[in-house]
Design a protein around this motif. Structure first.
Motif, PDB file in Angstrom:
ATOM      1  N   GLN A 159      34.436  37.479  42.160  1.00 37.82           N
ATOM      2  CA  GLN A 159      35.161  38.713  41.861  1.00 37.82           C
ATOM      3  C   GLN A 159      34.285  39.696  41.085  1.00 37.82           C
ATOM      4  O   GLN A 159      34.327  40.908  41.319  1.00 37.82           O
ATOM      5  CB  GLN A 159      36.431  38.394  41.078  1.00 37.82           C
ATOM      6  CG  GLN A 159      37.497  37.708  41.919  1.00 37.82           C
ATOM      7  CD  GLN A 159      38.675  37.227  41.088  1.00 37.82           C
ATOM      8  OE1 GLN A 159      38.674  37.332  39.859  1.00 37.82           O
ATOM      9  NE2 GLN A 159      39.688  36.676  41.758  1.00 37.82           N
ATOM     10  N   GLU A 166      31.848  41.211  43.615  1.00 31.78           N
ATOM     11  CA  GLU A 166      32.526  42.185  44.488  1.00 31.78           C
ATOM     12  C   GLU A 166      32.837  43.482  43.738  1.00 31.78           C
ATOM     13  O   GLU A 166      32.677  44.578  44.291  1.00 31.78           O
ATOM     14  CB  GLU A 166      33.796  41.559  45.046  1.00 31.78           C
ATOM     15  CG  GLU A 166      33.530  40.427  46.033  1.00 31.78           C
ATOM     16  CD  GLU A 166      34.800  39.765  46.525  1.00 31.78           C
ATOM     17  OE1 GLU A 166      34.777  39.127  47.585  1.00 31.78           O
ATOM     18  OE2 GLU A 166      35.845  39.872  45.828  1.00 31.78           O
ATOM     19  N   LYS A 167      33.279  43.365  42.493  1.00 29.12           N
ATOM     20  CA  LYS A 167      33.599  44.551  41.701  1.00 29.12           C
ATOM     21  C   LYS A 167      32.341  45.367  41.413  1.00 29.12           C
ATOM     22  O   LYS A 167      32.350  46.604  41.515  1.00 29.12           O
ATOM     23  CB  LYS A 167      34.260  44.135  40.385  1.00 29.12           C
ATOM     24  CG  LYS A 167      34.669  45.305  39.504  1.00 29.12           C
ATOM     25  CD  LYS A 167      35.353  44.825  38.228  1.00 29.12           C
ATOM     26  CE  LYS A 167      35.740  46.002  37.345  1.00 29.12           C
ATOM     27  NZ  LYS A 167      36.391  45.552  36.078  1.00 29.12           N
ATOM     28  N   ALA A 223      31.227  47.170  44.542  1.00 32.71           N
ATOM     29  CA  ALA A 223      32.225  48.047  45.164  1.00 32.71           C
ATOM     30  C   ALA A 223      31.748  49.488  45.340  1.00 32.71           C
ATOM     31  O   ALA A 223      32.076  50.135  46.343  1.00 32.71           O
ATOM     32  CB  ALA A 223      33.529  48.014  44.357  1.00 32.71           C
ATOM     33  N   PRO A 267      29.760  50.273  49.309  1.00 35.50           N
ATOM     34  CA  PRO A 267      30.490  49.572  50.379  1.00 35.50           C
ATOM     35  C   PRO A 267      29.610  49.195  51.570  1.00 35.50           C
ATOM     36  O   PRO A 267      29.991  48.333  52.361  1.00 35.50           O
ATOM     37  CB  PRO A 267      31.570  50.571  50.778  1.00 35.50           C
ATOM     38  CG  PRO A 267      31.060  51.908  50.324  1.00 35.50           C
ATOM     39  CD  PRO A 267      30.281  51.633  49.087  1.00 35.50           C
ATOM     40  N   GLN A 303      26.769  44.596  51.838  1.00 32.07           N
ATOM     41  CA  GLN A 303      27.671  43.462  52.010  1.00 32.07           C
ATOM     42  C   GLN A 303      26.930  42.143  51.768  1.00 32.07           C
ATOM     43  O   GLN A 303      25.708  42.052  51.898  1.00 32.07           O
ATOM     44  CB  GLN A 303      28.240  43.462  53.428  1.00 32.07           C
ATOM     45  CG  GLN A 303      29.154  44.651  53.731  1.00 32.07           C
ATOM     46  CD  GLN A 303      30.493  44.535  53.043  1.00 32.07           C
ATOM     47  OE1 GLN A 303      31.124  43.484  53.035  1.00 32.07           O
ATOM     48  NE2 GLN A 303      30.958  45.641  52.467  1.00 32.07           N
ATOM     49  N   THR A 325      33.042  45.105  59.236  1.00 31.50           N
ATOM     50  CA  THR A 325      33.190  46.043  58.114  1.00 31.50           C
ATOM     51  C   THR A 325      32.142  47.145  58.178  1.00 31.50           C
ATOM     52  O   THR A 325      32.459  48.339  58.066  1.00 31.50           O
ATOM     53  CB  THR A 325      33.076  45.290  56.774  1.00 31.50           C
ATOM     54  OG1 THR A 325      34.117  44.321  56.677  1.00 31.50           O
ATOM     55  CG2 THR A 325      33.177  46.263  55.602  1.00 31.50           C
TER      56      THR A 325
END
Length: 373
Positions: free
Chosen positions: A327, A330-331, A334, A337, A340, A364
């Motif tokens: 998490q 990912e944060k 962010a 985008p 990946q 994505t």
């Protein structure tokens, strides 16, 4: 001596951490009747749906200590090569956590899935194991051929930073290239280095993901070199055996065509949380592997040759707190985008999980770039 001959990815009637076939499980000589009785009351063990739990705690709580030590631990260690008391059950084997949540019982859920599969029937049947005839390099060569000059092989990357075009990628030879999107499909400690300037918080979280090393000893024998009949895909060895190897694979059986009909190709796997293989010479590991095969299978012929392959920091370990680290990554990523993360560092170590993540990543980025994946 308590090693497990595995006729498939798991022993008969057993799915990695629990029984899926009661009668097959009751027939196994590996577990005492006391241990079997403890495992059989699993459907009545109260489910736990709160905090994250270690693999050892989960299996012991549901099936008992003996089943964990003799079956679940060696099978799981063959995947992660880690201390099961530190592995996150939720991150490492989420399927079984979901079975407990949905059915209130892992074994009840496994049997329900088995019956559903039988009821569905039909469709193509495939072998449990598959591999390219020429090895995994076959896939790499095909991708290189398809992509042509757009691929740069044997080229290191030292840093990724943001640029007006998207990202600037600095190469090991000092040159830089720009790109609209980036996919990180590298070990976590490498990712930590690459994004240190771009996203320091992500870099810190990447650095906290632990890795284990492994060594694989391959040996070629005459087919009649063993006293014991080789009627399985391999052997897994419980940690309580204090063996230097975690497992051995009968590769000529697991992958037909890997050896001539009259020969046997055996592989011994060194690793685990307390492994000392990194400090041992090739000759020492060869002697250890040979001794273990003799102990388990009985050897009356020496191998024709052996090859030892070492994999340093190659096995990601999803220890407790793994989801929190994911998490944070990912944060921190962010704001970018089009950067990946794929590979096996975060979302699953097995090939199916890696392929699943690769498809998600491709779709994505294709959507963001206005293209079709």
């Amino acid at each position: 001596m308590c090693f497990q001959m595995a006729s498939s990815i798991n022993p008969e009637g057993f799915q990695l951490i629990g029984p899926s076939d009661i009668w097959s499980f009751l027939r196994t000589p590996l577990i005492s009747w006391k241990g079997k009785c403890r495992a059989m009351i699993e459907p009545w063990v109260k489910k736990r749906l709160s905090d994250e739990e270690s693999l050892q705690s989960f299996v012991t709580r549901r099936f008992g200590k003996e089943l964990f030590e003799k079956l679940a631990q060696p099978l799981a260690s063959g995947i992660y090569g880690a201390d099961p008391s530190t592995l996150s059950m939720h991150a490492s084997l989420p399927r079984f956590v979901e079975l407990e949540r949905r059915y209130g019982s892992v074994s009840r859920g496994l049997m329900a899935a088995k019956h559903a599969k039988k009821k569905q029937g039909g469709g193509a049947r495939y072998g449990m194991f598959s591999a390219f005839k020429g090895g995994m390099q076959t896939l790499i060569d095909a991708l290189m051929s398809e992509l042509g000059q757009s691929v740069k092989c044997n080229t290191s990357v030292t840093r990724i930073t943001a640029s007006d075009e998207g990202f600037s990628i600095k190469l090991g030879d000092g040159q830089s290239i720009t790109t609209q999107a980036v996919v990180l499909a590298v070990p976590a400690h490498v990712a930590a280095m690459l994004v240190a300037e771009l996203a320091p918080e992500a870099s810190a979280a990447f650095s906290q993901i632990q890795y284990g090393s492994a060594a694989v000893l391959s040996m070629a024998f005459d087919g009649d070199a063993f006293e014991r009949k080789l009627d399985a895909f391999g052997v897994v060895v419980p940690e309580k055996e204090k063996s230097p190897i975690m497992a051995a694979t009968f590769s000529h059986i697991k992958y037909p065509g890997r050896a001539p009909a009259s020969k046997a190709l055996m592989r011994c796997y060194f690793g685990g949380p307390n492994a000392a293989h990194d400090e041992q010479t090739d000759d020492v590991l060869f002697e250890q592997g040979l001794h273990e095969l003799d102990r388990m299978l009985g050897l009356h012929k020496k191998p024709h040759w052996y090859i030892l392959d070492r994999y340093h920091k190659a096995l990601p370990r999803y220890t407790l707190g793994h989801f929190e680290r994911v998490q944070k990554i990912e944060k921190a990523l962010a704001p970018y985008p089009r950067l990946q993360v794929a590979g096996n560092a975060l979302y699953g170590v097995g090939i199916p999980q890696v392929v699943k993540r690769a498809k998600i990543t491709a779709n994505t980025l294709a959507e963001q770039l206005g293209q079709s994946a």
